[in-house]
Structure formats: structure tokens, C-alpha cells
Write an enzyme that holds these catalytic residues in place. Structure first.
Site, PDB file in Angstrom:
ATOM      1  CG  HIS A 163      -1.705  -1.258   1.400  1.00 43.91           C
ATOM      2  ND1 HIS A 163      -1.333  -2.203   2.328  1.00 43.91           N
ATOM      3  CD2 HIS A 163      -2.776  -1.760   0.747  1.00 43.91           C
ATOM      4  CE1 HIS A 163      -2.141  -3.249   2.251  1.00 43.91           C
ATOM      5  NE2 HIS A 163      -3.031  -3.011   1.309  1.00 43.91           N
TER       6      HIS A 163
HETATM    7  S1  FES Z   1       1.627  -0.414   3.360  1.00 37.88           S
HETATM    8 FE1  FES Z   1       0.021  -1.809   3.819  1.00 37.88          FE
HETATM    9  S2  FES Z   1       1.043  -3.570   4.499  1.00 37.88           S
HETATM   10 FE2  FES Z   1       2.643  -2.159   4.094  1.00 37.88          FE
END
Ligand code: FES
Length: 199
Positions: A163
Site C-alpha cells: 500500500h
Molecule cells: S503499506 Fe500496507 S502492508 Fe505495508
């Protein structure tokens, strides 16, 4: 900024426990990140298993600038022998620039109390050559990229492809959804460069 103000900017302990519960529950949804771990596990140096919760790693063969990954208690542990330039960059970052400026004692059990997330408080030796962190993103548990020296993100540390969280050269969260710096395992590092993790 006072210590009280710094703590106020971080999720409360109850919220944190809830987050950890959900992070654990969500592990099955982040298989892409989890799948990375068996590959980097092959980079393990010889590690003598003393017990299930303690390993000893010989760091004498790790060159300056190199990063290795070892498996401790089922978790990847990132070990980085940082160059003088990397240390200088990590130590030049002011606390005010950090998303998570306090490491609670249970996030870095090598400190007996909550400490400012300064690099000097997060590195394993006084000079700051050795950085040892748990390689699990504090968002939803993926294994961040960067151990091979590529995909280190904007801040030179690690980039979580799940993410987009970005960690700096001290393993501190600088950008993205992760709420906390990378955790640090309990360890001891002797002058002979024998590293014991978990004790
Ligand atoms: S940014 Fe979501 S698990 Fe690493």
C-alpha cells in the site's frame, strides 16, 4: 515538542491493540507481501538456533553497506551494516519530521523506557553502523522491499509495495498508511559481531 505532545500524536495503546488484532486477522489478505519472505529467507547467513525464540548470527562476514535478512521466531529480521553516509543521513533527521516520533519500550525492548525515535536510540551500536529491525510493515504486515538495495523508497530505507508505506534509513515510517516505525527485536551485539536475537 514535549514528550507528552509526542505521545498524543501516536495512536493510543487501546487503539494500537485493536489495530494489531485487525492486522493479524488481515494477514491472509496480504499474501503478495508474505510470499516475498521465502525468497529473501534464502539470503540467511549461518544462524545457530539456540532455542525457538533465540538465534545467534555471525555478522563478521557482512560488508559495510550490505543488508541481510534472517528468520527469527517466524519473522524476517532486517540487518543492515550501514555506511558512514547512511548513518549521517539517518541521524540528521529531526524528530519533527517523523510520523511516529516515539518508540514505546515494547516496540524497542532494548530500551527500558519509551524513547524518542532518534536514530541513536534505534541503532544497535553507539556509532550507528548496525540497524536491526523486524521486516514486517506496521500497516498490514507485508514484508517491505529494499533488502537487495533496490526499491528502497524515497527515504532510502524500505518500500512496502502492498500500500505504499515508505521507511527511512532508520526504519521509521515517513510516508504512507503505516502508523508506526518498524519494530526492533530484543538483541545483544557483542564486540566480536556475534548477534543474539531474542535475548
Ligand atoms: S503499506 Fe500496507 S502492508 Fe505495508
Amino acid at each position: 515538542m514535549s514528550g507528552t505532545e509526542q505521545k498524543a500524536s501516536k495512536p493510543g495503546r487501546t487503539e494500537r491493540r485493536d489495530f494489531l488484532y485487525y492486522a493479524t486477522a488481515a494477514t491472509g489478505t496480504v499474501a503478495a507481501g508474505a510470499a516475498i519472505w521465502p525468497l529473501i529467507d534464502s539470503m540467511n547467513p549461518s544462524a545457530d538456533v539456540v532455542s525457538q525464540s533465540t538465534i545467534v548470527v555471525d555478522l563478521t562476514g557482512v560488508a559495510v553497506g550490505s543488508r541481510i535478512t534472517v528468520n527469527w521466531a517466524g519473522k524476517p529480521v532486517f540487518i543492515w551494516r550501514r555506511s558512514p553516509e547512511t548513518i549521517a543521513e539517518a541521524r540528521a533527521t529531526p524528530l519533527d519530521d517523523l510520523v511516529d516520533p516515539i518508540d514505546y519500550a515494547d516496540e524497542n525492548p532494548n530500551n527500558s523506557q519509551d524513547m524518542p525515535a532518534l536514530d541513536v536510540n534505534r541503532s544497535a551500536d553507539e556509532a550507528g553502523e548496525w540497524l536491526i529491525v523486524i521486516g514486517i510493515c506496521t500497516h498490514l504486515g507485508c514484508v517491505p522491499l529494499g533488502q537487495d538495495g533496490s526499491n528502497v523508497g524515497e527515504f532510502g530505507g524500505w518500500f512496502c509495495a502492498c500500500h505504499g508505506s515508505q521507511y527511512d534509513r532508520s526504519g521509521r515510517i515517513r510516508k504512507g498508511p503505516a502508523p508506526r516505525n518498524l519494530d526492533i527485536p530484543r538483541y545483544s551485539l557483542g564486540p566480536d559481531l556475534m548477534l543474539t536475537i531474542g535475548a
